[in-house]
Design a protein around this motif. Structure first.
Motif, PDB file in Angstrom:
ATOM      1  N   GLU A 275      23.921  34.242  45.336  1.00  0.00           N
ATOM      2  CA  GLU A 275      22.972  35.312  45.041  1.00  0.00           C
ATOM      3  C   GLU A 275      21.878  35.344  46.101  1.00  0.00           C
ATOM      4  OE1 GLU A 275      21.142  32.010  42.423  1.00  0.00           O
ATOM      5  OE2 GLU A 275      21.112  32.749  44.484  1.00  0.00           O
ATOM      6  N   LEU A 276      21.106  36.423  46.078  1.00  0.00           N
ATOM      7  CA  LEU A 276      19.898  36.530  46.877  1.00  0.00           C
ATOM      8  C   LEU A 276      18.727  36.429  45.906  1.00  0.00           C
ATOM      9  CD1 LEU A 276      20.786  39.529  49.250  1.00  0.00           C
ATOM     10  CD2 LEU A 276      21.261  37.098  49.581  1.00  0.00           C
ATOM     11  N   GLU A 277      17.952  35.370  46.037  1.00  0.00           N
ATOM     12  CA  GLU A 277      16.813  35.174  45.136  1.00  0.00           C
ATOM     13  C   GLU A 277      15.587  35.830  45.745  1.00  0.00           C
ATOM     14  OE1 GLU A 277      16.395  31.154  43.819  1.00  0.00           O
ATOM     15  OE2 GLU A 277      18.493  31.015  43.212  1.00  0.00           O
ATOM     16  N   THR A 278      15.084  36.838  45.054  1.00  0.00           N
ATOM     17  CA  THR A 278      14.009  37.680  45.558  1.00  0.00           C
ATOM     18  C   THR A 278      12.640  37.155  45.132  1.00  0.00           C
ATOM     19  OG1 THR A 278      14.467  39.056  43.617  1.00  0.00           O
ATOM     20  CG2 THR A 278      15.368  39.791  45.713  1.00  0.00           C
ATOM     21  N   ALA A 279      11.614  37.500  45.895  1.00  0.00           N
ATOM     22  CA  ALA A 279      10.229  37.189  45.529  1.00  0.00           C
ATOM     23  C   ALA A 279       9.746  38.305  44.612  1.00  0.00           C
ATOM     24  CB  ALA A 279       9.359  37.087  46.778  1.00  0.00           C
ATOM     25  N   ASP A 280       9.693  38.021  43.311  1.00  0.00           N
ATOM     26  CA  ASP A 280       9.548  39.079  42.300  1.00  0.00           C
ATOM     27  C   ASP A 280       8.115  39.349  41.857  1.00  0.00           C
ATOM     28  OD1 ASP A 280      12.263  39.385  42.327  1.00  0.00           O
ATOM     29  OD2 ASP A 280      12.642  38.401  40.411  1.00  0.00           O
ATOM     30  N   THR A 281       7.131  38.721  42.473  1.00  0.00           N
ATOM     31  CA  THR A 281       5.765  38.877  41.971  1.00  0.00           C
ATOM     32  C   THR A 281       5.017  40.054  42.586  1.00  0.00           C
ATOM     33  OG1 THR A 281       4.981  37.273  43.614  1.00  0.00           O
ATOM     34  CG2 THR A 281       5.522  36.435  41.402  1.00  0.00           C
ATOM     35  N   LYS A 282       5.493  40.568  43.731  1.00  0.00           N
ATOM     36  CA  LYS A 282       4.833  41.690  44.383  1.00  0.00           C
ATOM     37  C   LYS A 282       5.882  42.699  44.856  1.00  0.00           C
ATOM     38  CE  LYS A 282       0.579  39.426  45.930  1.00  0.00           C
ATOM     39  NZ  LYS A 282      -0.301  39.118  47.088  1.00  0.00           N
ATOM     40  N   PRO A 283       5.473  43.982  45.063  1.00  0.00           N
ATOM     41  CA  PRO A 283       6.416  44.979  45.569  1.00  0.00           C
ATOM     42  C   PRO A 283       7.000  44.530  46.901  1.00  0.00           C
ATOM     43  CG  PRO A 283       4.400  46.019  44.792  1.00  0.00           C
ATOM     44  CD  PRO A 283       4.137  44.538  44.831  1.00  0.00           C
ATOM     45  N   PRO A 284       8.243  44.939  47.195  1.00  0.00           N
ATOM     46  CA  PRO A 284       9.042  45.869  46.386  1.00  0.00           C
ATOM     47  C   PRO A 284       9.839  45.206  45.253  1.00  0.00           C
ATOM     48  CG  PRO A 284      10.219  45.329  48.387  1.00  0.00           C
ATOM     49  CD  PRO A 284       8.895  44.629  48.487  1.00  0.00           C
ATOM     50  N   PHE A 285      10.061  43.887  45.327  1.00  0.00           N
ATOM     51  CA  PHE A 285      10.983  43.260  44.373  1.00  0.00           C
ATOM     52  C   PHE A 285      10.369  43.047  42.988  1.00  0.00           C
ATOM     53  CE2 PHE A 285      12.932  41.423  48.403  1.00  0.00           C
ATOM     54  CZ  PHE A 285      13.966  42.350  48.426  1.00  0.00           C
ATOM     55  N   SER A 286       9.071  43.275  42.831  1.00  0.00           N
ATOM     56  CA  SER A 286       8.478  43.184  41.497  1.00  0.00           C
ATOM     57  C   SER A 286       8.877  44.369  40.624  1.00  0.00           C
ATOM     58  CB  SER A 286       6.952  43.120  41.604  1.00  0.00           C
ATOM     59  OG  SER A 286       6.442  44.275  42.251  1.00  0.00           O
ATOM     60  N   GLU A 287       9.445  45.403  41.225  1.00  0.00           N
ATOM     61  CA  GLU A 287       9.806  46.625  40.505  1.00  0.00           C
ATOM     62  C   GLU A 287      11.274  46.569  40.070  1.00  0.00           C
ATOM     63  OE1 GLU A 287       8.289  50.171  42.563  1.00  0.00           O
ATOM     64  OE2 GLU A 287       7.312  48.755  43.928  1.00  0.00           O
ATOM     65  N   VAL A 288      11.478  46.631  38.765  1.00  0.00           N
ATOM     66  CA  VAL A 288      12.827  46.459  38.219  1.00  0.00           C
ATOM     67  C   VAL A 288      13.784  47.508  38.745  1.00  0.00           C
ATOM     68  CG1 VAL A 288      12.301  47.770  36.119  1.00  0.00           C
ATOM     69  CG2 VAL A 288      14.161  46.095  36.106  1.00  0.00           C
ATOM     70  N   HIS A 289      13.333  48.753  38.925  1.00  0.00           N
ATOM     71  CA  HIS A 289      14.241  49.807  39.396  1.00  0.00           C
ATOM     72  C   HIS A 289      14.672  49.578  40.845  1.00  0.00           C
ATOM     73  CE1 HIS A 289      13.919  52.046  35.731  1.00  0.00           C
ATOM     74  NE2 HIS A 289      12.599  52.142  35.820  1.00  0.00           N
ATOM     75  N   VAL A 290      13.826  48.930  41.613  1.00  0.00           N
ATOM     76  CA  VAL A 290      14.208  48.579  42.986  1.00  0.00           C
ATOM     77  C   VAL A 290      15.316  47.527  42.949  1.00  0.00           C
ATOM     78  CG1 VAL A 290      13.436  47.448  45.104  1.00  0.00           C
ATOM     79  CG2 VAL A 290      12.011  49.206  44.028  1.00  0.00           C
ATOM     80  N   ARG A 291      15.142  46.501  42.122  1.00  0.00           N
ATOM     81  CA  ARG A 291      16.172  45.452  42.035  1.00  0.00           C
ATOM     82  C   ARG A 291      17.482  46.025  41.497  1.00  0.00           C
ATOM     83  NH1 ARG A 291      11.723  42.576  39.508  1.00  0.00           N
ATOM     84  NH2 ARG A 291      12.876  42.596  37.515  1.00  0.00           N
ATOM     85  N   GLN A 292      17.401  46.901  40.512  1.00  0.00           N
ATOM     86  CA  GLN A 292      18.621  47.526  39.994  1.00  0.00           C
ATOM     87  C   GLN A 292      19.306  48.345  41.076  1.00  0.00           C
ATOM     88  OE1 GLN A 292      17.094  49.794  36.687  1.00  0.00           O
ATOM     89  NE2 GLN A 292      17.388  48.131  35.213  1.00  0.00           N
ATOM     90  N   ALA A 293      18.522  49.105  41.823  1.00  0.00           N
ATOM     91  CA  ALA A 293      19.091  49.961  42.869  1.00  0.00           C
ATOM     92  C   ALA A 293      19.762  49.133  43.958  1.00  0.00           C
ATOM     93  CB  ALA A 293      17.992  50.843  43.476  1.00  0.00           C
ATOM     94  N   LEU A 294      19.130  48.040  44.355  1.00  0.00           N
ATOM     95  CA  LEU A 294      19.706  47.218  45.421  1.00  0.00           C
ATOM     96  C   LEU A 294      20.982  46.524  44.973  1.00  0.00           C
ATOM     97  CD1 LEU A 294      16.487  45.715  47.034  1.00  0.00           C
ATOM     98  CD2 LEU A 294      17.905  47.615  47.839  1.00  0.00           C
ATOM     99  N   ASN A 295      21.073  46.158  43.697  1.00  0.00           N
ATOM    100  CA  ASN A 295      22.342  45.633  43.179  1.00  0.00           C
ATOM    101  C   ASN A 295      23.401  46.730  43.152  1.00  0.00           C
ATOM    102  OD1 ASN A 295      22.443  42.711  42.203  1.00  0.00           O
ATOM    103  ND2 ASN A 295      20.453  43.342  41.409  1.00  0.00           N
ATOM    104  N   MET A 296      22.986  47.926  42.782  1.00  0.00           N
ATOM    105  CA  MET A 296      23.917  49.043  42.689  1.00  0.00           C
ATOM    106  C   MET A 296      24.414  49.492  44.064  1.00  0.00           C
ATOM    107  SD  MET A 296      23.141  52.531  40.532  1.00  0.00           S
ATOM    108  CE  MET A 296      22.435  51.543  39.222  1.00  0.00           C
ATOM    109  N   ALA A 297      23.673  49.161  45.112  1.00  0.00           N
ATOM    110  CA  ALA A 297      24.044  49.601  46.464  1.00  0.00           C
ATOM    111  C   ALA A 297      25.107  48.716  47.096  1.00  0.00           C
ATOM    112  CB  ALA A 297      22.793  49.610  47.341  1.00  0.00           C
ATOM    113  N   ILE A 298      25.470  47.604  46.443  1.00  0.00           N
ATOM    114  CA  ILE A 298      26.427  46.644  47.014  1.00  0.00           C
ATOM    115  C   ILE A 298      27.784  46.796  46.337  1.00  0.00           C
ATOM    116  CG2 ILE A 298      26.936  44.193  47.369  1.00  0.00           C
ATOM    117  CD1 ILE A 298      23.888  43.697  47.188  1.00  0.00           C
TER     118      ILE A 298
END
Length: 532
Positions: free
Chosen positions: A290-313
């Motif tokens: 997996e890719l472990e993201t830094a989730d405390t600040k944008p962009p990865f703090s935003e759930v829709h961004v994380r969902q979109a990036l998973n959906m793009a693969i």
């Protein structure tokens, strides 16, 4: 009676009969090769002059169990042992402890220790050694990468030389399983005192081999421990060699320079299976990439961004094209195939929808992210990350790949996520039971612990409540719905970028024996014997 599987342990009287059930296991001599005494002595004299070579892709960051938790466990397992151990059937069996029992209130686990065991420095293994090992894991000056999992330990009390009691809060049905992890392998208190922060370069345990030398980026070697309490290896020396490039690992297997090679490239499997003198195994794995993201600040703090990036693969295309079918797509935040892990509807490959979601989140003009990688940790890792780079570019995300040594990778991933927004780290997570995985990956008490490898900063109060409930529930039937609910919420949050579930791919010379490869991919030496 035989050792119990995890599910059976949970069902039998809330684990209270574990000591009696497993005591018989301590009398077994697994992996023994039976011979007449005279023939065995002659064979031992010859075979112990040999060197057994194991190869994988990663240079160790440390040889201290609580710190060195990467995919180089062959050498760690050769030198260190825990109170208990996993066998190849997914059972927890005695090691430095011969039995254990649970108190009526479920908070205290008492372990009876194996007497007469010596560390490689000649000092005795006792209950004080167990306490010293746990105390060191909690020492904030020690970068223990899995410290978060052990926060439930509130006290370690030596009752006498060969009895030690752990007090936990909350009560936890999985505690013996936790103690089978590499982080809990027992270290010599005397050697820790002598070497201090340099213990990771001067390791001293109780295992069948004792440390000889570490030549960085070349090899770590250990020699047979003449005072080992169990059946001794049939080779004199054990060597671990890190070879990051998959093609290089294939070469040393084919030329006989290595006795066993792990993480073989999927594309080479058909040809290796046709090579005389070798055998290749592909077995189900309890490890995910997996890719472990830094989730405390944008962009990865935003759930829709994380969902979109998973959906793009396109996971299926990666598995087919790069992994040659030797992987599985991930539809779970758990570890597929282990008890208590659930699959959910996948975030299917949909670049158009991913692009739209990123625009709705305020990234219509794109974004820049950085992914850190240590090449060679698993076969195909660099190619998979490069494929992700291409998929994300297709939805307007510019990804920079930054390669670094494994020690630097761990230092980065365990740093404060507030200081590294827009970054992700390519890591592996191998977990033999569900609570171990869910807690360290998704409970905010663990994802925010300094020095822990999975310091993403992810936090969801509802997930925290559910994980707290499941890990203190002893009845498996009551525990399952809690586990499912927690994973369902986590899956919608998509806290990290899910790549794939690996398949263990390893090869060895014909006649090589006396070891096991666990579902987590860990190589465990026993009575090692080289082939002809």
């Amino acid at each position: 009676m035989k050792p119990l599987r995890r599910r059976e342990l949970l069902k039998q009287g809330v684990l209270r009969s574990a000591a009696a059930v497993l005591a018989a296991g301590s009398r077994a001599v697994p992996f023994a090769i039976l011979r007449s005494p005279a023939r065995a002595a002659a064979a031992a004299a010859i075979e112990r002059d040999q060197t057994f070579v194991a190869v994988d892709g990663t240079e160790p960051n440390s040889l201290e169990p609580a710190v060195g938790t990467g995919p180089f466990q062959a050498i760690m397992n050769a030198m260190f042992e825990g109170l208990v151990a996993w066998n190849d059937k997914g059972q927890v069996v005695p090691a430095l402890a011969t039995s254990w029992k649970l108190s009526q209130d479920g908070r205290m686990w008492t372990f009876t220790l194996r007497p007469g065991v010596k560390f490689h420095d000649g000092t005795l293994f006792t209950a004080d050694s167990v306490k010293a090992t746990v105390d060191r894991m909690f020492d904030k000056s020690v970068p223990a990468t899995r410290r978060g999992n052990y926060l439930l330990i509130k006290d370690v009390t030596p009752i006498d030389d060969y009895t030690v009691r752990f007090t936990t809060d909350p009560p936890n049905p999985d505690f013996p399983l936790l103690m089978a992890d590499v982080s809990a392998k027992i270290v010599s208190p005397g050697a820790v005192k002598m070497y201090g922060q340099d213990f990771g370069r001067n390791p001293v345990g109780t295992g069948p081999f004792k440390f000889e030398e570490w030549i960085p980026n070349d090899h770590v070697s250990a020699t047979i421990n003449p005072d080992y309490w169990g059946p001794k290896p049939r080779v004199r020396r054990f060597v671990y060699r890190p070879i990051p490039e998959g093609s290089g690992r294939v070469v040393v297997l084919k030329t006989g320079e290595a006795d066993i090679v792990q993480n073989l490239p999927p594309a080479d499997v058909p040809a290796l299976r046709q090579t005389a003198g070798l055998y290749v195994r592909t077995t189900p794995s309890q490890t995910i990439a997996e890719l472990e993201t830094a989730d405390t600040k944008p962009p990865f703090s935003e759930v829709h961004v994380r969902q979109a990036l998973n959906m793009a693969i396109d996971q299926n295309a990666i598995i087919k094209g790069i992994m040659k079918g030797f992987a599985q797509p991930l539809h779970s935040p758990g570890i597929p195939g282990i008890w208590g892990s659930y699959d959910f509807a996948p975030f299917r490959y949909d670049p158009n929808r991913a692009r739209q979601m990123l625009a709705e989140a305020g990234y219509a003009s794109g974004m820049n992210v950085t992914v850190n990688l240590t090449r060679g940790r698993w076969a195909g890792d660099a190619q998979v990350v490069q494929a992700v780079q291409g998929y994300w570019a297709n939805v307007g995300v510019h990804m920079t790949i930054r390669e670094m040594a494994f020690a630097d990778l761990l230092a980065f991933s365990s740093s404060d996520p507030d200081t590294r927004p827009g970054t992700a780290t390519c890591l592996l997570k191998g977990s033999p039971y569900i609570d171990y995985h869910l807690y360290r990956m998704y409970d905010s008490a663990a994802t925010n612990v300094p020095a822990t490898q999975q310091r993403t900063g992810y936090s969801n109060p509802e997930v925290d409540k559910l994980i707290a409930a499941e890990r203190s529930t002893f009845d498996p039937e009551k525990r399952l719905p809690i586990l499912k609910q927690a994973q369902q919420i986590i899956w919608q949050d998509q806290p990290i970028i899910y790549l794939l579930q690996l398949v263990n791919i390893w090869g060895a010379r014909q006649g090589t024996s006396g070891f096991i490869v666990l579902p987590t991919g860990d190589f465990v030496p026993h009575q090692l014997q080289r082939g002809p």
